[in-house]
Design a protein around this motif. Structure first.
Motif, PDB file in Angstrom:
ATOM      1  N   ALA A 242       0.834  -1.221  -0.130  1.00  0.00           N
ATOM      2  CA  ALA A 242       0.156  -0.108  -0.045  1.00  0.00           C
ATOM      3  C   ALA A 242       0.885   1.105   0.040  1.00  0.00           C
ATOM      4  O   ALA A 242       2.008   1.242   0.341  1.00  0.00           O
ATOM      5  N   ILE A 243       0.340   2.136  -0.495  1.00  0.00           N
ATOM      6  CA  ILE A 243       1.047   3.798  -0.535  1.00  0.00           C
ATOM      7  C   ILE A 243       0.523   4.253   0.584  1.00  0.00           C
ATOM      8  O   ILE A 243      -0.318   4.695   1.075  1.00  0.00           O
ATOM      9  N   LEU A 244       1.543   4.290   1.941  1.00  0.00           N
ATOM     10  CA  LEU A 244       1.204   4.722   3.081  1.00  0.00           C
ATOM     11  C   LEU A 244       1.806   6.086   3.364  1.00  0.00           C
ATOM     12  O   LEU A 244       1.520   6.777   4.539  1.00  0.00           O
ATOM     13  N   THR A 245       1.886   6.983   2.230  1.00  0.00           N
ATOM     14  CA  THR A 245       2.474   8.328   2.235  1.00  0.00           C
ATOM     15  C   THR A 245       1.317   8.991   3.079  1.00  0.00           C
ATOM     16  O   THR A 245       1.860   9.895   4.021  1.00  0.00           O
TER      17      THR A 245
ATOM     18  N   ALA B 109       5.576   5.955  -8.763  1.00  0.00           N
ATOM     19  CA  ALA B 109       6.779   5.043  -8.879  1.00  0.00           C
ATOM     20  C   ALA B 109       6.342   3.761  -9.087  1.00  0.00           C
ATOM     21  O   ALA B 109       6.986   3.253  -9.950  1.00  0.00           O
ATOM     22  N   VAL B 110       5.033   3.192  -8.574  1.00  0.00           N
ATOM     23  CA  VAL B 110       4.692   1.933  -8.970  1.00  0.00           C
ATOM     24  C   VAL B 110       4.580   1.575 -10.345  1.00  0.00           C
ATOM     25  O   VAL B 110       5.102   0.757 -11.052  1.00  0.00           O
ATOM     26  N   GLN B 111       3.994   2.530 -11.188  1.00  0.00           N
ATOM     27  CA  GLN B 111       3.674   2.462 -12.473  1.00  0.00           C
ATOM     28  C   GLN B 111       4.944   2.516 -13.382  1.00  0.00           C
ATOM     29  O   GLN B 111       4.805   2.248 -14.530  1.00  0.00           O
ATOM     30  N   ALA B 112       6.166   3.148 -12.818  1.00  0.00           N
ATOM     31  CA  ALA B 112       7.490   3.395 -13.577  1.00  0.00           C
ATOM     32  C   ALA B 112       8.288   2.242 -13.402  1.00  0.00           C
ATOM     33  O   ALA B 112       9.271   2.217 -14.037  1.00  0.00           O
ATOM     34  N   GLN B 113       7.954   1.431 -12.344  1.00  0.00           N
ATOM     35  CA  GLN B 113       9.146   0.321 -12.027  1.00  0.00           C
ATOM     36  C   GLN B 113       9.034  -0.647 -13.029  1.00  0.00           C
ATOM     37  O   GLN B 113       7.645  -0.983 -13.787  1.00  0.00           O
ATOM     38  N   ARG B 114       9.998  -1.648 -13.120  1.00  0.00           N
ATOM     39  CA  ARG B 114       9.716  -2.868 -13.902  1.00  0.00           C
ATOM     40  C   ARG B 114       9.029  -4.033 -13.240  1.00  0.00           C
ATOM     41  O   ARG B 114       9.331  -4.382 -12.047  1.00  0.00           O
ATOM     42  N   SER B 115       8.043  -4.621 -13.975  1.00  0.00           N
ATOM     43  CA  SER B 115       7.217  -5.535 -13.357  1.00  0.00           C
ATOM     44  C   SER B 115       8.179  -6.869 -12.982  1.00  0.00           C
ATOM     45  O   SER B 115       7.579  -7.758 -12.322  1.00  0.00           O
ATOM     46  N   ASP B 116       9.315  -7.363 -13.629  1.00  0.00           N
ATOM     47  CA  ASP B 116       9.941  -8.380 -13.236  1.00  0.00           C
ATOM     48  C   ASP B 116      11.193  -8.104 -12.556  1.00  0.00           C
ATOM     49  O   ASP B 116      11.956  -9.286 -12.264  1.00  0.00           O
TER      50      ASP B 116
ATOM     51  N   PRO C 125      12.169  -7.090  -8.403  1.00  0.00           N
ATOM     52  CA  PRO C 125      11.407  -6.671  -7.081  1.00  0.00           C
ATOM     53  C   PRO C 125      12.199  -5.546  -6.421  1.00  0.00           C
ATOM     54  O   PRO C 125      13.548  -5.305  -6.696  1.00  0.00           O
ATOM     55  N   HIS C 126      11.531  -4.942  -5.576  1.00  0.00           N
ATOM     56  CA  HIS C 126      12.190  -3.844  -4.760  1.00  0.00           C
ATOM     57  C   HIS C 126      12.901  -2.675  -5.602  1.00  0.00           C
ATOM     58  O   HIS C 126      14.099  -2.291  -5.317  1.00  0.00           O
ATOM     59  N   ASP C 127      12.254  -2.229  -6.799  1.00  0.00           N
ATOM     60  CA  ASP C 127      12.867  -1.234  -7.765  1.00  0.00           C
ATOM     61  C   ASP C 127      12.296  -0.029  -7.783  1.00  0.00           C
ATOM     62  O   ASP C 127      12.551   0.614  -8.695  1.00  0.00           O
ATOM     63  N   SER C 128      11.308   0.310  -7.001  1.00  0.00           N
ATOM     64  CA  SER C 128      10.787   1.823  -7.120  1.00  0.00           C
ATOM     65  C   SER C 128      11.554   2.649  -6.796  1.00  0.00           C
ATOM     66  O   SER C 128      12.432   2.684  -5.801  1.00  0.00           O
ATOM     67  N   ALA C 129      11.425   3.772  -7.394  1.00  0.00           N
ATOM     68  CA  ALA C 129      11.986   4.975  -6.914  1.00  0.00           C
ATOM     69  C   ALA C 129      11.691   5.570  -5.595  1.00  0.00           C
ATOM     70  O   ALA C 129      10.712   5.834  -5.371  1.00  0.00           O
ATOM     71  N   ARG C 130      12.778   5.578  -4.841  1.00  0.00           N
ATOM     72  CA  ARG C 130      12.704   6.538  -3.381  1.00  0.00           C
ATOM     73  C   ARG C 130      11.351   5.895  -2.810  1.00  0.00           C
ATOM     74  O   ARG C 130      10.406   6.516  -2.659  1.00  0.00           O
TER      75      ARG C 130
ATOM     76  N   TYR D 294       9.231   2.991   2.473  1.00  0.00           N
ATOM     77  CA  TYR D 294       9.878   2.036   3.124  1.00  0.00           C
ATOM     78  C   TYR D 294      10.587   0.827   2.370  1.00  0.00           C
ATOM     79  O   TYR D 294       9.671   0.147   1.712  1.00  0.00           O
ATOM     80  N   PRO D 295      11.838   0.957   2.573  1.00  0.00           N
ATOM     81  CA  PRO D 295      12.378  -0.355   1.696  1.00  0.00           C
ATOM     82  C   PRO D 295      12.179  -1.642   2.413  1.00  0.00           C
ATOM     83  O   PRO D 295      11.887  -1.817   3.242  1.00  0.00           O
ATOM     84  N   PHE D 296      12.340  -2.670   1.352  1.00  0.00           N
ATOM     85  CA  PHE D 296      12.218  -4.276   1.766  1.00  0.00           C
ATOM     86  C   PHE D 296      13.119  -4.341   3.129  1.00  0.00           C
ATOM     87  O   PHE D 296      14.370  -3.860   3.141  1.00  0.00           O
TER      88      PHE D 296
END
Length: 258
Positions: A186-189, A233-240, A242-247, A250-252
């Motif tokens: 979820a986007i908890l911002t 950020a979700v829409q810009a990340q690669r679908s294949d 993991p853990h690669d969204s920009a900024r 909260y990180p993995f």
């Protein structure tokens, strides 16, 4: 047919066996390929004794289901799995024995009164608020069986959501502790910006949650996935990957401790 040819033996969530039959009749799929899947599936079922012993032993079930030791281990796991994401100005743990006036949203009043707290219905009269929310989701395919209950779509809280709107109203007037059931990311911002404490849960009882809020137990969990900062950020990340969204917000593997 690509899935079968890639090695898939069993499909879930569909009853369209006719597509495989049609593919065999059209010469697109060898019947022997389906036979090999059947052999592999039945081998597993026979190995588990599902045909010779299809029914559970009633006496064993009575000893296992609801076993107090198992139940206690489950509650302990609920406590330990909580992930502390924010703890502004050290609001947690709440001071033991302090007579608090609490405003509750989606939390049992009985669990709070057992703690010795006074439950109020007006957040302006509360010392703190404890709010439980679920991760946002959409139902994009209600015309399908799985689509009727599968949670998909946007990860962002929306302003027209009644429970999110209630959280915003409450957190504007009283220090608020919010816990989010992350059955999906979820986007908890907007929660981080408004709440004094943010906790991620993966299924926790009110009593186990209060044990952690009061410090009788400690949150020990770490995020099993990153929590992005926005849907952009979700829409810009690669679908294949993991853990690669920009900024990410909260990180993995993130998790605070008291």
């Amino acid at each position: 047919m690509k899935a079968v040819q890639a090695g898939v033996d069993e499909f879930g969530g569909t009853e369209r066996a006719d597509l495989l039959v049609d593919a065999v009749h059209a010469g697109e799929l060898p019947e022997a390929r389906l036979d090999s899947s059947v052999v592999r599936i039945l081998t597993q079922k026979f190995a588990q004794g599902l045909f010779e012993h299809p029914f559970v032993n009633a006496d064993s079930a009575t000893r296992l289901v609801g076993n107090p030791a198992f139940a206690a281990a489950g509650v302990a796991a609920q406590r330990r799995a909580l992930v502390l994401l924010e703890n502004k100005r050290g609001i947690l743990p709440l001071k033991a024995g302090r007579p608090l006036r609490v405003y509750l949203q989606n939390v049992s009043a009985d669990a709070a009164t057992r703690e010795g707290w006074t439950v109020v219905t007006d957040p302006l009269k509360a010392d703190i608020a404890i709010v439980r929310l679920g991760a946002p989701f959409e139902r994009l395919h209600p015309q399908y069986v799985f689509g009727q209950f599968f949670h998909e779509g946007s990860l962002a809280f929306k302003d027209d959501d009644a429970e999110f709107d209630a959280f915003k109203r409450v957190s504007a007037v009283v220090p608020t502790i919010v816990t989010v059931y992350l059955e999906r990311p979820a986007i908890l911002t907007p929660l981080r910006d408004r709440a004094r404490a943010v906790i991620a849960s993966f299924g926790v009882s009110d009593a186990a949650l209060i044990d952690v809020l009061t410090g009788r137990a400690r949150p020990e969990g770490k995020l099993p996935f990153e929590l992005p900062s926005s849907m952009t950020a979700v829409q810009a990340q690669r679908s294949d990957v993991p853990h690669d969204s920009a900024r990410p917000l909260y990180p993995f593997g993130f998790g605070l401790r008291y």
